[in-house]
Design a protein around this motif. Structure first.
Motif, short mmCIF file in Angstrom:
data_model
loop_
_atom_site.label_atom_id
_atom_site.label_comp_id
_atom_site.label_asym_id
_atom_site.label_seq_id
_atom_site.Cartn_x
_atom_site.Cartn_y
_atom_site.Cartn_z
N GLY A 1 -13.55 107.42 3.51
CA GLY A 1 -13.31 107.86 2.14
C GLY A 1 -14.25 107.23 1.12
O GLY A 1 -14.20 107.57 -0.04
N LEU B 1 -7.77 99.39 10.00
CA LEU B 1 -7.16 98.88 8.77
C LEU B 1 -8.34 98.53 7.87
O LEU B 1 -9.28 97.85 8.33
N VAL B 2 -8.32 98.97 6.64
CA VAL B 2 -9.43 98.69 5.74
C VAL B 2 -8.92 97.92 4.53
O VAL B 2 -7.99 98.37 3.86
N CYS B 3 -9.52 96.77 4.26
CA CYS B 3 -9.10 95.98 3.10
C CYS B 3 -9.77 96.54 1.85
O CYS B 3 -10.99 96.63 1.77
N LEU B 4 -8.95 96.92 0.90
CA LEU B 4 -9.47 97.52 -0.33
C LEU B 4 -10.09 96.48 -1.25
O LEU B 4 -10.74 96.82 -2.23
N LYS C 1 -13.19 94.56 4.41
CA LYS C 1 -13.13 94.16 5.81
C LYS C 1 -12.45 95.26 6.62
O LYS C 1 -11.53 95.91 6.15
N ILE D 1 -5.58 102.86 7.71
CA ILE D 1 -4.58 102.30 6.81
C ILE D 1 -5.32 101.43 5.81
O ILE D 1 -6.05 100.51 6.19
N PHE D 2 -5.16 101.74 4.55
CA PHE D 2 -5.84 100.98 3.50
C PHE D 2 -4.84 100.01 2.88
O PHE D 2 -3.70 100.38 2.59
N GLY D 3 -5.29 98.80 2.70
CA GLY D 3 -4.40 97.80 2.14
C GLY D 3 -5.17 96.56 1.74
O GLY D 3 -6.35 96.65 1.43
N VAL D 4 -4.49 95.43 1.76
CA VAL D 4 -5.14 94.18 1.39
C VAL D 4 -4.92 93.18 2.52
O VAL D 4 -3.79 92.99 2.97
N CYS D 5 -6.01 92.60 2.98
CA CYS D 5 -5.90 91.66 4.10
C CYS D 5 -5.25 90.35 3.66
O CYS D 5 -5.13 90.06 2.48
N VAL E 1 -5.32 94.55 -6.69
CA VAL E 1 -5.36 95.77 -5.89
C VAL E 1 -3.97 96.17 -5.44
O VAL E 1 -3.60 97.35 -5.45
N ILE E 2 -3.18 95.18 -5.04
CA ILE E 2 -1.82 95.48 -4.58
C ILE E 2 -0.99 96.06 -5.71
O ILE E 2 -0.28 97.04 -5.54
N GLY F 1 -1.79 99.40 -6.52
CA GLY F 1 -1.38 100.24 -5.40
C GLY F 1 -0.13 101.04 -5.71
O GLY F 1 -0.01 102.20 -5.32
#
Ligand SMILES: [Mn+2]
Ligand SMILES: [Mn+2]
Ligand SMILES: [Zn+2]
Ligand SMILES: [Zn+2]
Lengths: 175, 175
Positions: A90, A108-111, A115, A146-150, A162-163, A166
């Motif tokens: 994306g 899993l992609v850290c926004l 990472k 899955i996009f999120g925060v590590c 970012v969270i 979200g």
DNA sequence: CTCGATAATGAGAGTGATTCTCATTTAGGG
DNA sequence: CCCTAAATGAGAATCACTCTCATTATCGAG
């Protein structure tokens, strides 16, 4: 036991990437050129998730002078012969990764830091096939990210921001 | 019964989309302009998965004269206020779809006719959260698309070809 | 090893979706 | 009705990627 096996397979793998590439080229009547050799070397020498631009930078670092046209053309060939696969997370550019010697997995992609972490879930795969079948689809491939925060970024201000966004985040455009 | 309920919800929905939009604009100090009104009407009058270009064509069909700049800007606002969501199915353009009044779902995309079918799988959602948690990620959103060939296309030559290539398919580039 | 047919390469032009610039209009609160 | 901030449209700009084409390089036949 598992360790010994992986090591051996990895050793074979390194050799086989070149072999697979050469076999593919021969089969298609294509030629094994210097740029293609150099790119193969660079790509399989190391990193696993990279964009065309990152690879291009890497070429410069190692004084490998190759045009972007050739770089893209080679990435296409490597994808065709299943040595690489391309993912669209994306963002602006596609990400490429090694396929040979790696089992299928999702990401899993850290926004916050971009990472990329891999994970496997046979259960999810099964449920996907099931969903496709129920709707009469013959599944060919899928893309799950899955996009999120590590964990590391969750500690930082940037990560927290970012969270927060979200839950009710903006897309924003200037002007 | 089900019919009556859906009709009612749809009626409420139509009203609420405008309300949500207006509330969002007011809250952000933005203005409710004619182009924005027209686009809202066109978008929520019907189709559910569309590209910016398709919407632009629709504007012309109905003699709604709006610039692409405004169209994109409005799509961004509608996405911000959660009336629309954008999906990247790996093609050229993004797809937008209604969010208000629709539950979360994922997509099956036919590689032959580009048809998009929706499906829901609470089990998959659960497993995704589980995978994220195991790796220390705080999940924010995800993207799952299964690409394949729909039942109708599986009957056609084109569909069969796509399925064949699926096992060992080319990426191909000219030149 | 030498040739020649065919494929590959690099530079730069071309694409296509999306975004930005900016001069000119609106919207809407006071 | 007025004023100011925001919006609009036209077209330029971006950006990743692809294509064009004149110039090389590859490699198998002889
Ligand atoms: Mn991976
Ligand atoms: Mn949908
Ligand atoms: Zn991170
Ligand atoms: Zn189809």
């Amino acid at each position: 036991m598992t360790f010994a096996f992986d090591k051996e397979r990895h050793r074979q793998g390194k050799g086989s990437e070149v072999e697979i590439f050469e076999a593919y080229l021969r089969q298609k009547g294509l030629k094994l050129t210097v740029p293609r050799r150099q790119l193969l070397e660079l790509i399989f020498d190391d990193h696993s998730h990279f964009t065309a631009d990152q690879l291009f930078d890497r070429c410069r670092e190692r004084d490998v002078r190759i045009s972007k046209a050739t770089l893209y053309r080679t990435l296409a060939i490597l994808t065709d012969c299943k040595l690489l696969s391309a993912h669209d997370f994306g963002g602006e550019a596609k990400y490429y990764e090694h396929v040979f010697g790696h089992e299928h997995h999702d990401h899993l992609v850290c926004l916050a830091c971009r990472k990329i972490v891999e994970f496997q879930s046979p259960d999810i795969e099964k449920l996907q096939d099931q969903a496709a079948e129920e709707l009469g689809f013959a599944p060919i491939h899928h893309s799950l990210a899955i996009f999120g925060v590590c964990a590391a970024c969750a500690e930082t201000a940037e990560g927290r921001k970012v969270i927060e966004e979200g839950q009710a985040g903006p897309t924003s455009v200037s002007d």
